[in-house]
Design a protein around this motif. Structure first.
Motif, PDB file in Angstrom:
ATOM      1  N   ASP A  62     -84.463  -9.335  23.491  1.00 46.32           N
ATOM      2  CA  ASP A  62     -83.261  -9.502  22.682  1.00 46.32           C
ATOM      3  C   ASP A  62     -82.753 -10.936  22.659  1.00 46.32           C
ATOM      4  OD1 ASP A  62     -83.257  -6.800  22.140  1.00 46.32           O
ATOM      5  OD2 ASP A  62     -82.072  -6.345  23.931  1.00 46.32           O
ATOM      6  N   TYR A  66     -79.747 -12.538  20.378  1.00 40.62           N
ATOM      7  CA  TYR A  66     -78.607 -13.137  21.046  1.00 40.62           C
ATOM      8  C   TYR A  66     -78.312 -14.520  20.493  1.00 40.62           C
ATOM      9  CZ  TYR A  66     -76.076 -15.702  24.633  1.00 40.62           C
ATOM     10  OH  TYR A  66     -75.184 -16.511  25.283  1.00 40.62           O
ATOM     11  N   ARG A  70     -74.964 -15.715  18.521  1.00 44.04           N
ATOM     12  CA  ARG A  70     -74.190 -16.820  19.074  1.00 44.04           C
ATOM     13  C   ARG A  70     -73.938 -17.903  18.033  1.00 44.04           C
ATOM     14  NH1 ARG A  70     -76.077 -20.852  23.728  1.00 44.04           N
ATOM     15  NH2 ARG A  70     -74.092 -21.825  24.095  1.00 44.04           N
TER      16      ARG A  70
END
Length: 72
Positions: A62, A66, A70
């Protein structure tokens, strides 16, 4: 006599701290070196030929998602 014992204990504690610092520094250098080696595309190609596949995607599936979340 008592002062000599206190000095030895204080010196021994400092050497233990210094040894711990050296050990943690060595571990950090090993991790950094491993990251440098595994970031090389040639090494990754050889590892995929051995059947290990892409280690970064296998270890952190992941991570890409992520980073995208972000950046939003």
């Amino acid at each position: 006599m008592a002062m000599d014992l206190m000095e030895r204990k204080a010196g021994n504690g400092l050497s233990t701290d210094k040894e711990t610092l050296y050990m943690l520094g060595g571990v950090a250098m090993i991790v950094f070196g491993t990251g440098l080696i595994l970031s090389n595309p040639t090494v990754r190609r050889y590892l995929s030929q051995l059947g290990l596949g892409n280690l970064a995607q296998a270890a952190l599936p992941d991570f890409d998602r992520y980073l995208r979340l972000r950046n939003m």
